[in-house]
Scaffold this active site. Structure first.
Site, short mmCIF file in Angstrom:
data_model
loop_
_atom_site.label_atom_id
_atom_site.label_comp_id
_atom_site.label_asym_id
_atom_site.label_seq_id
_atom_site.Cartn_x
_atom_site.Cartn_y
_atom_site.Cartn_z
N ASP A 158 -11.10 -0.16 -6.99
CA ASP A 158 -11.48 -0.67 -5.68
C ASP A 158 -12.53 0.25 -5.07
O ASP A 158 -13.73 0.00 -5.16
CB ASP A 158 -10.28 -0.80 -4.76
CG ASP A 158 -10.65 -1.33 -3.38
OD1 ASP A 158 -11.82 -1.73 -3.17
OD2 ASP A 158 -9.79 -1.34 -2.48
N ASP A 194 -1.13 -0.84 -4.31
CA ASP A 194 -2.40 -0.16 -4.07
C ASP A 194 -2.12 1.31 -3.76
O ASP A 194 -1.57 1.63 -2.71
CB ASP A 194 -3.12 -0.82 -2.90
CG ASP A 194 -4.51 -0.26 -2.65
OD1 ASP A 194 -4.85 0.74 -3.30
OD2 ASP A 194 -5.23 -0.81 -1.81
N GLU A 231 -3.64 -0.78 -8.23
CA GLU A 231 -4.99 -0.65 -7.68
C GLU A 231 -5.31 0.78 -7.26
O GLU A 231 -4.54 1.41 -6.53
CB GLU A 231 -5.12 -1.59 -6.47
CG GLU A 231 -6.50 -1.67 -5.88
CD GLU A 231 -6.62 -2.74 -4.80
OE1 GLU A 231 -7.64 -2.74 -4.10
OE2 GLU A 231 -5.71 -3.57 -4.68
N LYS A 258 0.84 -1.20 0.00
CA LYS A 258 0.00 0.00 0.00
C LYS A 258 0.87 1.25 0.00
O LYS A 258 1.91 1.29 0.66
CB LYS A 258 -0.93 0.00 1.21
CG LYS A 258 -2.08 -0.99 1.09
CD LYS A 258 -3.05 -0.86 2.23
CE LYS A 258 -4.26 -1.76 2.05
NZ LYS A 258 -5.18 -1.25 1.03
N LYS A 312 -15.37 -6.67 -3.20
CA LYS A 312 -15.35 -6.96 -1.76
C LYS A 312 -16.78 -7.18 -1.32
O LYS A 312 -17.62 -6.27 -1.46
CB LYS A 312 -14.71 -5.80 -0.98
CG LYS A 312 -13.24 -5.59 -1.30
CD LYS A 312 -12.68 -4.37 -0.55
CE LYS A 312 -11.20 -4.22 -0.83
NZ LYS A 312 -10.65 -2.98 -0.21
#
Length: 355
Positions: A240, A189, A215, A162, A264
Site C-alpha cells: 500500500d 492492515d 497489507e 488495522k 489508491k
C-alpha cells in the site's frame, strides 16, 4: 471541445467516528471539488483529498496548485487530449498526487459524459458491482468487536482490521472476530507497524483464520523486509504505502516483493496512471485492489468505476466516505449489504441537478 471555465470548492468535512491507525488519529478531512466546464455544455467534476502522509500535500498545497497551475494551464485546452494534459500537468505539479488525480477524474468525467455512458463502461465495463471491505481502526478489543458486530448487522461480509502497534492484541482481535463471525472474510492492515519477525509471528498465530490479505506489514523505507515477509508467509501480502508511482509498481513486481497491490487513485495521481499500474501488476500476475483515503462520495465513485472496469482488479476497499458527515456526493452510487453499485448515469454519475 474546449475547456472554458474552471472553478473549485473546498469541503472541510468532519468524521462521525474518529479513527486511529499506526501513526495518527484522524477526525476530519479536507476535500476539493474541481468543476471543469466546456463549450460543449458538458461539465466534469474531480475530487482531491490531500493527506500529508499519503499524498504529500496539505490543503493549502492543493489550493495553490489549482489557482496557480491547474486553472492557467487547462483553460482553452481540449479535454480529449488527456494523455498530453496529464503528462504535462504531472511535470508542473510534481508530487502533488491528489491535485493531479482531481484533474484526471474531471477529464474522464467529461469524456464519458460526451460518450453518454457511465465511466466504468467507458473504461472497459468488466463488471457492474463489487464487494467492499469496511475498515475498523486501531482500538480496544471490546470496541473492535462492537464495531464488527455493527458492520455485520449492516450486511458487510468483509472486514479490514488495522493494527501494527501491538502484536499480541492484534492476534487476539483477529481470533475473537473470527470466533464470533466465522463466515466473514477478514483482511489485516499492519500499517508499517511490524518487523519481519512480528509479521511472520502474526501470520502463524492467525493461520487457522484464513486471513484473505496481509497489507503493508513493514515500513516503506525498508522495502526488502516486505519482500522477506512475502517469501516467509503463506497468505497474500499487499503493498500500500510502498506503491505511489508507476516506477514503484515496476520495482515491486520486478523484485517479487509482494503478491498484490493497493491502487489508491488519490495516491497515484488518478485513473490514467492507475490503469498503467494495473497493467504492470497484471503482467507480473499480481492481483489489484482499489483502495481509498478519506474521500467524499465523488472520489469513492471514481474508485468504484475504475475497479469495475478491469478484470485484474478483484478487490475493493472503498469505504472512506461512510464516516463523512454531510457528504454532498453520497447518492451517486449505491451500497447494499457491502456491495457497491454504480448508477447508470453518465460519467461519474454527478451533475448539479443531483443536488
Amino acid at each position: 471541445m474546449r475547456i472554458t471555465n474552471i472553478s473549485f470548492e473546498r469541503l472541510d468535512l468532519k468524521l462521525s467516528d474518529p479513527y486511529t491507525i499506526a501513526y495518527e488519529t484522524i477526525d476530519r478531512t479536507s476535500n476539493f471539488i474541481l468543476k471543469v466546464e466546456t463549450d460543449g455544455k458538458i461539465v466534469g467534476y474531480g475530487c482531491a483529498a490531500p493527506d500529508p502522509v499519503v499524498t504529500n500535500e496539505s490543503p493549502s498545497d492543493v489550493t495553490n496548485a489549482i489557482k496557480n497551475i491547474i486553472i492557467p494551464y487547462l483553460l482553452g485546452k481540449d479535454p480529449f487530449t488527456y494523455a498530453l494534459l496529464l503528462l504535462e500537468l504531472k511535470e508542473l505539479l510534481g508530487k502533488r498526487s491528489s491535485a493531479l488525480a482531481m484533474v484526471d477524474l474531471a477529464l474522464f468525467d467529461i469524456m464519458s459524459k460526451k460518450a453518454e455512458v457511465p465511466l466504468y463502461k467507458f473504461l472497459g465495463g468488466f463488471r457492474n458491482s463489487i464487494a467492499t471491505s469496511i475498515t475498523i481502526g486501531i482500538m480496544s478489543i471490546e470496541e473492535t468487536l462492537s464495531y464488527a458486530n455493527e458492520f455485520v448487522k449492516q450486511g458487510f461480509r468483509i472486514l479490514k482490521i488495522k493494527g501494527g502497534s501491538n502484536l499480541e492484541e492484534d492476534i487476539a482481535k483477529m481470533r475473537m472476530i473470527h470466533e464470533n463471525y466465522p463466515d466473514i472474510e477478514l483482511r489485516f492492515d499492519g500499517n508499517q507497524g511490524y518487523s519481519v519477525k512480528e509479521s511472520v509471528d502474526f501470520v502463524k498465530a492467525t493461520a487457522a483464520i484464513g486471513i484473505e490479505i496481509f497489507e503493508q506489514p513493514t515500513k516503506v523505507e525498508a522495502e526488502d523486509r516486505l519482500g522477506e515477509v512475502t517469501d516467509l508467509v503463506s497468505i497474500p501480502v499487499m503493498a500500500d504505502e510502498s506503491l505511489k508511482t508507476l516506477t514503484d509498481a515496476f520495482r515491486l513486481a520486478q523484485n517479487e516483493r509482494v503478491d498484490m497491490v493497493n491502487i489508491k487513485l488519490q495516491k497515484v495521481g488518478g485513473i490514467w496512471v492507475g490503469m498503467h499500474i494495473n497493467s504492470v501488476a497484471k503482467s507480473a500476475k499480481l492481483d489489484a485492489m482499489v483502495g481509498c483515503i478519506d474521500e467524499c462520495g465523488l472520489g469513492i465513485a471514481a474508485g468504484l468505476h475504475f475497479a469495475l472496469s478491469r478484470p485484474n482488479i478483484v478487490y475493493a476497499d472503498l469505504d472512506g466516505h461512510l464516516d463523512i458527515i454531510d457528504d454532498p456526493y453520497h447518492s451517486i452510487f449505491k451500497l447494499e449489504k457491502g456491495i457497491l453499485y454504480p448508477t447508470e448515469k453518465y460519467g461519474l454519475g454527478f451533475s448539479e441537478s443531483n443536488l
